[in-house]
Motif scaffolding. Structure first.
Motif, short mmCIF file in Angstrom:
data_model
loop_
_atom_site.label_atom_id
_atom_site.label_comp_id
_atom_site.label_asym_id
_atom_site.label_seq_id
_atom_site.Cartn_x
_atom_site.Cartn_y
_atom_site.Cartn_z
N ALA A 1 -3.10 -10.11 2.22
CA ALA A 1 -1.37 -10.20 2.20
C ALA A 1 -1.02 -8.82 2.90
N MET A 2 -1.64 -7.61 2.77
CA MET A 2 -1.24 -6.29 3.53
C MET A 2 -1.29 -6.73 4.98
N LYS A 3 -2.27 -7.18 5.46
CA LYS A 3 -2.81 -7.44 6.79
C LYS A 3 -1.49 -8.33 7.48
N GLN A 4 -1.26 -9.45 6.81
CA GLN A 4 -0.13 -10.35 7.02
C GLN A 4 1.15 -9.72 7.26
N GLU A 5 1.57 -8.83 6.50
CA GLU A 5 2.75 -7.82 6.28
C GLU A 5 2.88 -7.06 7.53
N ARG B 1 1.13 -1.07 -0.01
CA ARG B 1 0.01 -0.17 0.05
C ARG B 1 0.82 1.30 0.05
N TYR B 2 0.54 2.41 -0.89
CA TYR B 2 1.37 3.55 -1.03
C TYR B 2 0.29 4.39 -1.17
N VAL B 3 0.38 5.35 -0.16
CA VAL B 3 -0.37 6.61 0.14
C VAL B 3 0.11 7.93 -0.59
N PHE B 4 -0.42 8.19 -1.62
CA PHE B 4 -0.37 9.24 -2.60
C PHE B 4 -0.55 10.82 -1.93
N GLY B 5 -1.64 10.83 -0.87
CA GLY B 5 -2.22 12.03 -0.56
C GLY B 5 -3.29 12.64 -1.35
N ALA B 6 -3.00 13.89 -1.75
CA ALA B 6 -3.81 14.32 -2.72
C ALA B 6 -3.67 13.70 -4.08
#
Length: 137
Positions: free
Chosen positions: A95-99, A28-33
């Motif tokens: 998968a993200m939760k596991q990481e 997961r990558y947050v871009f913001g705006a």
């Protein structure tokens, strides 16, 4: 590999799904705006590989897809369905939760080691102080 960018109500988020050796890994990558096309391309060219390579988990098992030739019309329908699909897959969420859980465990382990080290240092300082007092210093 697929990159899905969506708005989660507050931020624009990119979900990267990578399937390697029958294992699904999601990031997961947050871009913001709202990201511009140039920002997305910069992300793909310069940051994407770093994010994928810094992963510590092995991923979830995924059913292998057969290498059967797909009817072009069916493929077109599948592509349209993927484009209209909103959000991320449950496998990617898993998968993200596991990481996240693995990172949490490793962080907890490091914190415990740090506390033990501090405890040992305090004990040694106490011993030195007691020896010094005993010697009359």
């Amino acid at each position: 590999m697929s990159l899905t960018i969506y708005h989660d109500g507050q931020f624009w988020v990119g979900i990267i799904e990578v399937v390697e050796d029958g294992k699904l890994r999601a990031f997961r990558y947050v871009f913001g705006a709202e990201p511009k096309d140039s920002e997305i391309l910069d992300f793909i060219y310069y940051k994407l590989l770093n994010i994928i390579n810094q992963s510590i988990h092995s991923g979830l098992d995924v059913k292998g897809k057969s290498n059967k030739k797909i009817n072009p019309k069916r493929l077109q329908r599948q592509v349209a369905k993927e484009i209209n699909k909103l959000g991320i897959s449950t496998k990617a969420q898993e998968a993200m939760k596991q990481e996240y859980e693995e990172k949490k465990k490793s962080k907890k382990k490091r914190a415990k080691q740090y506390r033990e080290q501090l405890k040992q240092q305090k004990y040694l300082m106490k011993k030195q102080k007691a020896k010094a007092k005993h010697k009359g210093k």
